[in-house]
Write a protein that holds these residues in place. Structure first.
Motif, short mmCIF file in Angstrom:
data_model
loop_
_atom_site.label_atom_id
_atom_site.label_comp_id
_atom_site.label_asym_id
_atom_site.label_seq_id
_atom_site.Cartn_x
_atom_site.Cartn_y
_atom_site.Cartn_z
N GLY A 197 -5.92 -0.51 -6.34
CA GLY A 197 -6.54 -1.41 -5.38
C GLY A 197 -5.74 -2.67 -5.16
N GLU A 198 -6.34 -3.63 -4.47
CA GLU A 198 -5.69 -4.91 -4.19
C GLU A 198 -5.84 -5.84 -5.39
OE1 GLU A 198 -7.50 -6.35 -0.66
OE2 GLU A 198 -6.56 -4.85 0.64
N ALA A 199 -4.89 -6.76 -5.52
CA ALA A 199 -4.92 -7.72 -6.62
C ALA A 199 -4.27 -9.02 -6.16
CB ALA A 199 -4.18 -7.17 -7.84
N THR A 200 -4.62 -10.08 -6.83
CA THR A 200 -3.95 -11.36 -6.61
C THR A 200 -3.18 -11.69 -7.87
OG1 THR A 200 -5.70 -12.14 -5.13
CG2 THR A 200 -4.25 -13.80 -6.09
N ILE A 201 -1.86 -11.87 -7.73
CA ILE A 201 -1.00 -12.14 -8.87
C ILE A 201 -0.31 -13.47 -8.65
CG2 ILE A 201 0.92 -11.28 -10.27
CD1 ILE A 201 -0.09 -8.57 -8.46
N ALA A 202 -0.61 -14.43 -9.49
CA ALA A 202 -0.04 -15.77 -9.37
C ALA A 202 -0.23 -16.34 -7.97
CB ALA A 202 1.44 -15.75 -9.75
N GLY A 203 -1.39 -16.08 -7.39
CA GLY A 203 -1.71 -16.61 -6.08
C GLY A 203 -1.16 -15.81 -4.92
N GLU A 204 -0.42 -14.74 -5.20
CA GLU A 204 0.17 -13.91 -4.15
C GLU A 204 -0.61 -12.60 -4.00
OE1 GLU A 204 2.74 -15.00 -2.34
OE2 GLU A 204 2.75 -16.84 -3.54
N GLU A 240 0.84 -1.20 0.00
CA GLU A 240 0.00 0.00 0.00
C GLU A 240 0.87 1.24 0.00
OE1 GLU A 240 -3.87 1.89 2.30
OE2 GLU A 240 -2.95 0.05 3.05
N LEU A 241 1.95 1.23 0.80
CA LEU A 241 2.90 2.34 0.79
C LEU A 241 3.54 2.46 -0.58
CD1 LEU A 241 4.67 4.54 2.08
CD2 LEU A 241 6.20 2.71 2.86
N PHE A 242 3.88 1.32 -1.15
CA PHE A 242 4.49 1.29 -2.49
C PHE A 242 3.62 2.05 -3.48
CE2 PHE A 242 5.74 -0.29 -6.54
CZ PHE A 242 7.02 -0.83 -6.42
N SER A 243 2.33 1.75 -3.48
CA SER A 243 1.43 2.38 -4.45
C SER A 243 1.27 3.88 -4.17
CB SER A 243 0.07 1.69 -4.44
OG SER A 243 -0.56 1.80 -3.18
N LYS A 244 1.26 4.27 -2.89
CA LYS A 244 1.11 5.69 -2.56
C LYS A 244 2.34 6.48 -2.98
CE LYS A 244 -2.11 5.10 1.29
NZ LYS A 244 -2.33 5.22 2.75
N VAL A 245 3.52 5.92 -2.74
CA VAL A 245 4.75 6.60 -3.14
C VAL A 245 4.81 6.72 -4.66
CG1 VAL A 245 7.26 6.47 -3.15
CG2 VAL A 245 5.99 5.89 -1.08
N GLN A 246 4.32 5.70 -5.33
CA GLN A 246 4.34 5.71 -6.79
C GLN A 246 3.52 6.86 -7.37
OE1 GLN A 246 2.89 2.22 -8.79
NE2 GLN A 246 4.30 2.58 -10.47
N VAL A 247 2.40 7.14 -6.75
CA VAL A 247 1.56 8.24 -7.23
C VAL A 247 2.35 9.53 -7.25
CG1 VAL A 247 -0.45 9.66 -6.72
CG2 VAL A 247 -0.60 7.17 -6.50
N SER A 248 3.08 9.82 -6.17
CA SER A 248 3.84 11.07 -6.11
C SER A 248 5.02 11.04 -7.07
CB SER A 248 4.32 11.32 -4.68
OG SER A 248 5.16 10.27 -4.24
N ALA A 249 5.63 9.87 -7.27
CA ALA A 249 6.78 9.78 -8.17
C ALA A 249 6.37 9.94 -9.63
CB ALA A 249 7.48 8.44 -7.96
#
Length: 203
Positions: free
Chosen positions: A125-132, A103-112
């Motif tokens: 939002g949330e996602a499931t990628i290859a079961g993770e 979640e922090l990753f996505s928030k920092v990305q917005v500003s970058a």
């Protein structure tokens, strides 16, 4: 603080990779202004396991495979000399022993990413990628050439996940809204086919 610096470094790399998306688009070209959605059921795909990246990906057979760096692979259609194209598929990994806060990753990305021309987050939002467990962002930005002249408004679905000591950033982009809309089913199919296999150490 170290984790946040790490995230910012990754995002800077992503910016460098995505900034070149897009080819000059003519309003007279019907393939660009009104593309036909691909028929997933009849398309031919290639599945490739990238042992050094610890991931298996599936992509259309006519797409080009191109390694950008040792930690980044591009797969895409209609690449030019600078790997610009109508569509692209990028896999990037970075070593990180502990899972990052996605979640922090996505928030920092917005500003970058906000410094990119005409950048806008459309959905996150949330996602499931290859079961993770993972996160996703859908965003748009204006691609420009070396003279800062507009090429196209690009759209991307970007997914993040952590697996076995590595962060994975998977991005699928399209040059132009019409191309993006026509290929949404394909984008979803490609992400659904991703598998994490773990890094294979060189012998």
């Amino acid at each position: 603080m170290a984790k946040k610096r790490f995230i910012l470094v990754i995002l800077a790399l992503c910016l460098l990779s995505l900034a070149g998306c897009g080819t000059a688009q003519s309003t007279e070209d019907p393939e660009r202004t009104n593309p036909t959605p691909p028929d997933i059921a009849t398309m031919e795909f290639k599945t490739e396991t990238l042992d050094e990246l610890g991931i298996t990906v599936t992509y259309p057979t006519e797409w080009v495979y191109a390694r950008q760096t040792k930690d980044t692979v591009w797969l895409g259609a209609k690449y030019g000399d600078t790997m610009d194209g109508d569509m692209g598929y990028q896999v990037m990994i970075t070593s990180n022993p502990e899972p990052v806060d996605l979640e922090l990753f996505s928030k920092v990305q917005v500003s970058a990413f906000a410094n990119m021309n005409k950048f806008e987050i459309l959905e996150t939002g949330e996602a499931t990628i290859a079961g993770e467990e993972g996160r996703y962002q859908i965003f748009t930005w204006e691609a420009v050439d070396k003279n800062e002249e507009p090429l196209a408004q690009c759209y991307a679905n970007q997914y993040y996940a952590w697996f076995d000591g590595y962060n994975y950033i998977i991005t699928i982009f399209a040059s132009g809204k019409a191309t993006y809309d026509a290929n949404l089913e394909l984008i979803e199919h490609l992400i659904a086919e991703v598998e994490f296999t773990g890094i294979t150490a060189a012998e």
